[in-house]
Design a protein around this motif. Structure first.
Motif, short mmCIF file in Angstrom:
data_model
loop_
_atom_site.label_atom_id
_atom_site.label_comp_id
_atom_site.label_asym_id
_atom_site.label_seq_id
_atom_site.Cartn_x
_atom_site.Cartn_y
_atom_site.Cartn_z
N ASN A 39 -19.06 -65.50 -0.35
CA ASN A 39 -19.17 -66.36 0.83
C ASN A 39 -18.73 -65.66 2.12
N ILE A 40 -19.59 -65.72 3.12
CA ILE A 40 -19.26 -65.17 4.44
C ILE A 40 -19.48 -66.22 5.54
N ASP A 41 -19.54 -67.48 5.13
CA ASP A 41 -19.82 -68.58 6.07
C ASP A 41 -18.78 -68.70 7.18
N TYR A 42 -17.61 -68.16 6.99
CA TYR A 42 -16.51 -68.32 7.95
C TYR A 42 -16.29 -67.08 8.82
N GLY A 97 -5.65 -63.25 -3.80
CA GLY A 97 -6.44 -64.36 -4.33
C GLY A 97 -5.99 -65.70 -3.76
N PHE A 98 -4.67 -65.92 -3.74
CA PHE A 98 -4.14 -67.17 -3.19
C PHE A 98 -4.43 -67.29 -1.69
N LEU A 99 -4.36 -66.17 -0.98
CA LEU A 99 -4.62 -66.20 0.47
C LEU A 99 -6.09 -66.44 0.79
N LEU A 100 -6.97 -65.94 -0.04
CA LEU A 100 -8.41 -66.09 0.20
C LEU A 100 -8.96 -67.43 -0.26
N TYR A 101 -8.34 -68.03 -1.26
CA TYR A 101 -8.90 -69.26 -1.82
C TYR A 101 -9.13 -70.37 -0.79
N PRO A 102 -8.24 -70.58 0.17
CA PRO A 102 -8.48 -71.65 1.14
C PRO A 102 -9.77 -71.50 1.96
N THR A 103 -10.38 -70.32 1.97
CA THR A 103 -11.65 -70.18 2.69
C THR A 103 -12.75 -71.04 2.07
N THR A 104 -12.51 -71.50 0.86
CA THR A 104 -13.48 -72.39 0.22
C THR A 104 -13.68 -73.67 1.02
N ALA A 105 -12.67 -74.06 1.79
CA ALA A 105 -12.78 -75.26 2.62
C ALA A 105 -13.71 -75.06 3.81
N LEU A 106 -14.08 -73.83 4.09
CA LEU A 106 -14.89 -73.52 5.26
C LEU A 106 -16.38 -73.48 4.97
N SER A 107 -16.76 -73.86 3.76
CA SER A 107 -18.18 -73.81 3.38
C SER A 107 -18.52 -75.01 2.50
N THR A 108 -19.75 -75.42 2.59
CA THR A 108 -20.23 -76.49 1.70
C THR A 108 -20.79 -75.92 0.41
N ARG A 109 -20.97 -74.61 0.35
CA ARG A 109 -21.56 -73.97 -0.84
C ARG A 109 -20.53 -73.65 -1.91
N THR A 110 -19.27 -73.64 -1.55
CA THR A 110 -18.21 -73.18 -2.44
C THR A 110 -17.48 -74.35 -3.09
#
Length: 142
Positions: A39-42, A97-110
């Motif tokens: 994911n690169i949506d953010y 991994g823990f620091l990157l996981y919240p980026t999931t909130a920035l996309s509807t695909r994840t």
């Protein structure tokens, strides 16, 4: 020069293995951790690109290579034993991994930010990635 070649190869091998692990989870269980990995949506400018899967995977490999260059340069300057390196590299990658996981909130695909299944596999993948790195970085001890 050998330092760059070794860290680049380790970055590619470990990045491909992490990608395969997450792709397998996504295909078999439907948990979108592979989609999250790519994911690169953010990211400004990159989110405007319409990249195919291989293009997104290439970006993932570039990040893996850069991380390996940084970690390998740190390892080369350290006096860590292989055991210390294993613990520290796995810990560093688990934190990443823990620091990157919240980026999931920035996309509807994840996956949803609250998905414990996705978070669990995401962290397991980063632990495995750290183990692979530490094994490939290990020093020859006499």
């Amino acid at each position: 020069m050998q330092f760059l070649i070794k860290s680049t190869l380790i970055g590619i091998v470990s990045g491909v293995l992490l990608g395969f692990f997450f792709k397998g989870i996504e295909i078999s269980l439907g948990i979108k951790v592979y989609t999250l990995l790519l994911n690169i949506d953010y990211i400004p400018y990159l989110k405007e690109l319409s990249l195919p899967e291989w293009g997104e995977f290439l970006l993932h490999l570039i990040v893996s290579i850069l991380l390996c260059i940084i970690l390998y340069s740190l390892i080369r300057r350290s006096t860590w034993t292989n055991k210390q390196m294993m613990v520290r590299i796995v810990l560093i990658n688990t934190i990443i991994g823990f620091l990157l996981y919240p980026t999931t909130a920035l996309s509807t695909r994840t996956p949803a930010l609250t998905s414990l299944e996705a978070l669990s596999f995401w962290i397991i993948g980063h632990i495995v990635y750290g183990v692979i790195l530490a094994l490939l970085f290990r020093k020859r001890e006499n």
